[in-house]
Design an enzyme around this catalytic site. Structure first.
Site, PDB file in Angstrom:
ATOM      1  N   ASP A  50      67.769  10.796  18.965  1.00 20.80           N
ATOM      2  CA  ASP A  50      68.287  11.199  17.660  1.00 20.80           C
ATOM      3  C   ASP A  50      69.541  12.015  17.942  1.00 20.80           C
ATOM      4  OD1 ASP A  50      68.979  12.413  15.271  1.00 20.80           O
ATOM      5  OD2 ASP A  50      66.923  12.925  14.723  1.00 20.80           O
ATOM      6  N   HIS A  90      72.294  18.912  14.917  1.00 19.57           N
ATOM      7  CA  HIS A  90      71.351  19.662  15.739  1.00 19.57           C
ATOM      8  C   HIS A  90      71.980  20.337  16.958  1.00 19.57           C
ATOM      9  CE1 HIS A  90      68.209  18.095  13.228  1.00 19.57           C
ATOM     10  NE2 HIS A  90      68.666  16.878  13.415  1.00 19.57           N
ATOM     11  N   ILE A 125      70.287  23.297  13.894  1.00 21.26           N
ATOM     12  CA  ILE A 125      68.869  23.478  13.596  1.00 21.26           C
ATOM     13  C   ILE A 125      68.040  22.538  14.463  1.00 21.26           C
ATOM     14  CG2 ILE A 125      69.243  24.255  11.229  1.00 21.26           C
ATOM     15  CD1 ILE A 125      68.524  21.365  10.322  1.00 21.26           C
ATOM     16  N   GLY A 148      63.426  18.135  12.624  1.00 20.03           N
ATOM     17  CA  GLY A 148      62.169  18.290  11.897  1.00 20.03           C
ATOM     18  C   GLY A 148      60.983  17.750  12.680  1.00 20.03           C
TER      19      GLY A 148
END
Length: 138
Positions: free
Chosen positions: A28, A33, A48, A51
Protein backbone atom coordinates in the site's frame (compact mmCIF):
# COMPACT_ATOMS: atom_id res chain seq x y z
CA UNK A 1 -19.22 -0.29 24.60
CA UNK A 2 -20.53 -1.41 27.96
CA UNK A 3 -20.63 1.13 30.77
CA UNK A 4 -18.43 -0.96 33.05
CA UNK A 5 -14.74 -1.62 33.47
CA UNK A 6 -13.19 -3.64 30.66
CA UNK A 7 -12.79 -7.38 31.21
CA UNK A 8 -9.44 -7.26 29.41
CA UNK A 9 -6.97 -4.51 28.57
CA UNK A 10 -3.60 -4.39 26.85
CA UNK A 11 -1.41 -1.61 25.49
CA UNK A 12 1.36 -1.57 22.91
CA UNK A 13 3.49 1.24 21.58
CA UNK A 14 3.79 1.59 17.83
CA UNK A 15 6.97 3.08 16.42
CA UNK A 16 7.53 6.07 14.17
CA UNK A 17 8.58 3.88 11.22
CA UNK A 18 5.49 1.68 11.45
CA UNK A 19 3.88 3.02 8.23
CA UNK A 20 7.09 2.47 6.27
CA UNK A 21 7.38 -1.11 7.44
CA UNK A 22 3.67 -1.80 6.88
CA UNK A 23 3.75 -0.28 3.39
CA UNK A 24 6.58 -2.60 2.36
CA UNK A 25 4.67 -5.70 3.44
CA UNK A 26 1.24 -4.64 2.24
CA UNK A 27 2.28 -2.89 -0.99
CA UNK A 28 0.00 0.00 0.00
CA UNK A 29 2.12 2.86 -1.31
CA UNK A 30 -0.30 5.69 -0.54
CA UNK A 31 2.03 8.64 0.25
CA UNK A 32 -0.38 9.86 2.93
CA UNK A 33 1.31 7.42 5.29
CA UNK A 34 4.91 8.56 4.81
CA UNK A 35 5.00 12.01 3.20
CA UNK A 36 4.39 14.90 5.65
CA UNK A 37 3.58 17.34 2.84
CA UNK A 38 0.90 15.07 1.33
CA UNK A 39 -0.55 14.39 4.79
CA UNK A 40 -0.76 18.12 5.53
CA UNK A 41 -2.46 18.78 2.19
CA UNK A 42 -5.04 16.19 3.27
CA UNK A 43 -5.67 18.17 6.46
CA UNK A 44 -3.61 16.00 8.80
CA UNK A 45 -0.78 17.10 11.08
CA UNK A 46 1.51 14.51 9.55
CA UNK A 47 1.64 10.97 8.19
CA UNK A 48 -0.75 8.48 9.76
CA UNK A 49 -0.68 4.73 10.25
CA UNK A 50 -2.55 2.57 7.77
CA UNK A 51 -6.01 1.65 9.06
CA UNK A 52 -5.36 -2.02 8.42
CA UNK A 53 -2.14 -1.79 10.43
CA UNK A 54 -4.15 -0.39 13.36
CA UNK A 55 -6.66 -3.20 12.85
CA UNK A 56 -3.77 -5.68 12.93
CA UNK A 57 -2.77 -4.44 16.38
CA UNK A 58 -6.37 -4.75 17.60
CA UNK A 59 -6.80 -8.31 16.32
CA UNK A 60 -3.36 -9.29 17.66
CA UNK A 61 -4.41 -7.96 21.08
CA UNK A 62 -7.76 -9.76 20.92
CA UNK A 63 -6.06 -13.06 20.06
CA UNK A 64 -3.64 -12.65 22.95
CA UNK A 65 -6.31 -11.69 25.49
CA UNK A 66 -9.16 -13.98 24.51
CA UNK A 67 -7.93 -16.79 22.26
CA UNK A 68 -4.62 -17.97 23.69
CA UNK A 69 -2.79 -16.41 20.71
CA UNK A 70 -4.45 -18.98 18.43
CA UNK A 71 -5.43 -17.38 15.10
CA UNK A 72 -7.49 -20.44 14.13
CA UNK A 73 -9.99 -19.43 16.82
CA UNK A 74 -10.79 -16.15 15.07
CA UNK A 75 -14.28 -16.48 13.60
CA UNK A 76 -14.96 -12.92 12.53
CA UNK A 77 -15.02 -9.27 13.47
CA UNK A 78 -16.68 -5.96 12.71
CA UNK A 79 -14.98 -2.67 13.40
CA UNK A 80 -15.41 1.02 12.76
CA UNK A 81 -12.39 3.25 12.29
CA UNK A 82 -13.13 6.38 14.33
CA UNK A 83 -9.91 8.41 13.95
CA UNK A 84 -6.43 8.14 12.46
CA UNK A 85 -3.42 7.01 14.49
CA UNK A 86 -0.12 8.88 14.54
CA UNK A 87 2.95 6.66 14.22
CA UNK A 88 4.67 6.24 17.59
CA UNK A 89 1.39 6.30 19.52
CA UNK A 90 0.54 3.77 22.21
CA UNK A 91 -2.59 1.77 21.39
CA UNK A 92 -4.79 0.65 24.29
CA UNK A 93 -7.18 -2.16 23.45
CA UNK A 94 -10.08 -2.79 25.83
CA UNK A 95 -12.42 -5.75 25.56
CA UNK A 96 -15.67 -6.77 27.21
CA UNK A 97 -17.32 -10.18 27.15
CA UNK A 98 -20.35 -9.47 25.00
CA UNK A 99 -23.96 -10.32 25.59
CA UNK A 100 -26.63 -10.62 22.88
CA UNK A 101 -28.40 -7.67 24.52
CA UNK A 102 -25.42 -5.36 23.85
CA UNK A 103 -27.04 -4.45 20.54
CA UNK A 104 -23.89 -4.60 18.42
CA UNK A 105 -23.32 -8.35 18.46
CA UNK A 106 -25.14 -10.65 16.02
CA UNK A 107 -27.08 -13.67 17.27
CA UNK A 108 -24.63 -16.16 18.77
CA UNK A 109 -24.58 -19.92 18.88
CA UNK A 110 -23.10 -22.13 21.60
CA UNK A 111 -19.81 -22.49 19.72
CA UNK A 112 -18.99 -18.77 19.65
CA UNK A 113 -17.54 -16.31 22.17
CA UNK A 114 -18.05 -12.63 21.44
CA UNK A 115 -16.27 -9.56 22.76
CA UNK A 116 -16.90 -5.88 22.30
CA UNK A 117 -13.63 -4.12 21.49
CA UNK A 118 -12.44 -0.51 21.61
CA UNK A 119 -9.01 0.92 20.81
CA UNK A 120 -7.73 4.28 22.02
CA UNK A 121 -4.51 6.22 21.72
CA UNK A 122 -3.05 6.42 25.23
CA UNK A 123 -1.36 9.79 24.76
CA UNK A 124 -4.54 11.60 23.65
CA UNK A 125 -7.31 9.28 24.90
CA UNK A 126 -8.71 9.50 21.35
CA UNK A 127 -10.91 6.55 20.30
CA UNK A 128 -9.58 5.10 17.04
CA UNK A 129 -11.66 1.89 16.75
CA UNK A 130 -15.16 1.60 18.20
CA UNK A 131 -18.60 0.12 17.60
CA UNK A 132 -16.71 -3.12 17.15
CA UNK A 133 -16.75 -6.77 18.10
CA UNK A 134 -14.62 -9.88 17.69
CA UNK A 135 -15.96 -13.44 17.47
CA UNK A 136 -13.99 -16.55 18.44
CA UNK A 137 -14.61 -20.27 18.07
CA UNK A 138 -14.71 -21.89 21.51
Amino acid sequence: RPERAADFEISEKTFSGQPTLYRLGSHDFNPLHIDPEIAQKAGLEGPIMHGLCTLGFAIKHALKLCAEDDPTKLKGFKIRFAAPVDPGSTLVTKMWKAEPTDGIIPALDDSTDAYTIEVRVMETDRVVINQAYVLFHR
